[in-house]
Write a protein that holds these residues in place. Structure first.
Motif, PDB file in Angstrom:
ATOM      1  N   SER A  40       0.846  -1.189   0.000  1.00 29.66           N
ATOM      2  CA  SER A  40       0.000   0.000   0.000  1.00 29.66           C
ATOM      3  C   SER A  40       0.882   1.240   0.000  1.00 29.66           C
ATOM      4  N   GLU A  42       0.324   3.865   1.678  1.00 27.22           N
ATOM      5  CA  GLU A  42       0.468   4.369   3.034  1.00 27.22           C
ATOM      6  C   GLU A  42       1.710   3.792   3.692  1.00 27.22           C
ATOM      7  N   HIS A  91       1.072  10.601  -9.982  1.00 25.78           N
ATOM      8  CA  HIS A  91      -0.010  10.596  -8.982  1.00 25.78           C
ATOM      9  C   HIS A  91       0.496  10.975  -7.595  1.00 25.78           C
ATOM     10  N   ASP A  94      -1.818  13.067  -5.139  1.00 23.60           N
ATOM     11  CA  ASP A  94      -2.911  12.317  -4.516  1.00 23.60           C
ATOM     12  C   ASP A  94      -2.372  11.318  -3.494  1.00 23.60           C
ATOM     13  N   ILE A  95      -1.241  10.692  -3.804  1.00 22.63           N
ATOM     14  CA  ILE A  95      -0.637   9.723  -2.885  1.00 22.63           C
ATOM     15  C   ILE A  95      -0.238  10.401  -1.583  1.00 22.63           C
ATOM     16  N   TYR A  96       0.383  11.570  -1.702  1.00 20.35           N
ATOM     17  CA  TYR A  96       0.827  12.284  -0.497  1.00 20.35           C
ATOM     18  C   TYR A  96      -0.370  12.803   0.301  1.00 20.35           C
ATOM     19  N   LYS A  97      -1.390  13.277  -0.383  1.00 24.70           N
ATOM     20  CA  LYS A  97      -2.595  13.760   0.305  1.00 24.70           C
ATOM     21  C   LYS A  97      -3.268  12.635   1.076  1.00 24.70           C
ATOM     22  N   ASP A  98      -3.363  11.462   0.440  1.00 18.39           N
ATOM     23  CA  ASP A  98      -3.964  10.307   1.125  1.00 18.39           C
ATOM     24  C   ASP A  98      -3.133   9.895   2.333  1.00 18.39           C
ATOM     25  N   PHE A  99      -1.810  10.008   2.203  1.00 19.88           N
ATOM     26  CA  PHE A  99      -0.924   9.629   3.310  1.00 19.88           C
ATOM     27  C   PHE A  99      -1.109  10.548   4.514  1.00 19.88           C
ATOM     28  N   THR A 100      -1.152  11.854   4.280  1.00 15.13           N
ATOM     29  CA  THR A 100      -1.336  12.790   5.394  1.00 15.13           C
ATOM     30  C   THR A 100      -2.689  12.577   6.071  1.00 15.13           C
ATOM     31  N   SER A 101      -3.697  12.215   5.271  1.00 15.92           N
ATOM     32  CA  SER A 101      -5.008  11.921   5.849  1.00 15.92           C
ATOM     33  C   SER A 101      -4.964  10.633   6.661  1.00 15.92           C
ATOM     34  N   TYR A 102      -4.227   9.658   6.168  1.00 15.90           N
ATOM     35  CA  TYR A 102      -4.109   8.372   6.858  1.00 15.90           C
ATOM     36  C   TYR A 102      -3.368   8.525   8.176  1.00 15.90           C
TER      37      TYR A 102
END
Length: 323
Positions: A40, A42, A91, A94-102
């Motif tokens: 993943s 993350e 991408h 989007d990958i970094y944004k999802d990581f900070t949210s995770y």
């Protein structure tokens, strides 16, 4: 962790890490890991974050001409330079944004360390300029037990091993938003204990602070202490902590002059924020501790050792009764 704080110099030029160094970091932290850690983005970003810490703490320190990078900048470089990550560079936003949210959903554990009087607790201050004070704590690793994470994080941030004092059923747990924070209560630590962080550029100061100076309990993550200190994730624990202290502290430290309304058994939910609070212990009563004033123990006096002269106090009491 962010970049180092270095004084700007007109004559000093900073350079991006060379390809050789990036290849070494990619090989060391991303490629040579168990296969499940690469399943993943993350998990991959957590590996990149570890590489970033190593770069800042070691590479930049050994070679001051290297540019200190934010995690976002470093991630872009790693995705561009690492063959295994390069196909996903388009991408990366989007990958970094999802990581900070995770990251804000990863459970956090640590400890509330109390001195022998149960009137002071140990707080740590972050490394960054303007950092807040908080209880020593950190994010859990994959498949890590709560208490194991707490022992590891406290040891890293303070140099103190709580493993022999930790009781698995003695903790306060707060959920803010989607993140669960569990702090184990470690009571009776000597005030002359020597504390020292074991990691570089993470903790700048460690100090005993009076619980009565941490202001009123609340659900807000950010708060201010009586002396103006900026606190993070301290307020939400105070009500339950004070209740725990009253039911567990030695008789000489238990007071009942103040009542802490809102102390609870079990769960307390705040509808406006979605935050929940839970405390697990043997018994709680809704009484508080008297806020007594003692000599200065503010930050900057972190390791000052102050003890009551019990014999003089008893002599004064006997004299007043016999008068």
């Amino acid at each position: 962790m962010t970049g180092l704080h270095r004084s700007p110099s007109a004559s000093m030029k900073y350079y991006l890490p060379p390809q050789e160094l990036l290849d070494d970091l990619c090989s060391r932290f991303v490629l040579n890991v168990p296969k499940e850690d690469l399943e993943s983005f993350e998990r991959i970003l957590f590996l990149v974050e570890q590489a970033h810490w190593f770069y800042e703490d070691n590479s930049v320190e050994q070679n001051p001409s290297l540019k200190s990078l934010s995690l976002r900048e470093f991630t872009s470089l790693m995705f561009n330079s690492c063959a295994a990550l390069r196909p996903y560079i388009a991408h990366i936003d989007d990958i970094y944004k999802d990581f900070t949210s995770y990251k804000v959903r990863v459970p956090v554990t640590g400890a509330i360390i109390l001195d022998e009087s149960f009137e002071r607790c140990l707080l740590v201050k972050g490394w960054k300029i303007g950092a807040s004070w908080s209880f020593p704590r950190g994010k859990k690793n994959k498949d890590e037990e709560d208490h194991t994470c707490a022992v590891r994080e406290v040891l890293e941030e303070t140099g103190f091993d709580i493993s022999k004092l930790l009781k698995i059923d003695e903790y306060i747990e707060v959920t803010i938003g989607e993140q669960r924070v569990r702090l184990y209560i470690i009571a009776g630590v000597k005030d002359d204990t020597v504390f020292a962080p074991q990691t570089k550029k993470e903790i700048s100061e460690i100090s005993w602070l009076r619980i009565s100076d941490l202001q009123q309990a609340g659900i807000e993550a950010m708060s201010r202490g009586a002396n103006g200190l900026k606190l993070y994730m301290v307020g939400p624990f105070l009500t339950s902590l004070k209740s725990w202290i009253v039911s567990h502290a030695p008789p000489t430290t238990q007071k009942s002059d103040l009542y802490f309304k809102g102390s609870s058994l079990g769960n307390t939910t705040n509808g406006s924020t979605g935050g929940t609070m839970k405390i697990k212990s043997n018994h709680l009563i809704q009484l508080g501790l008297e806020e007594s004033r003692q000599p200065d123990s503010r930050p900057g006096k972190s390791f000052r050792s102050f003890k009551f002269n019990s014999s003089m106090i008893l002599q004064a009491m006997e004299a007043s009764f016999s008068a």
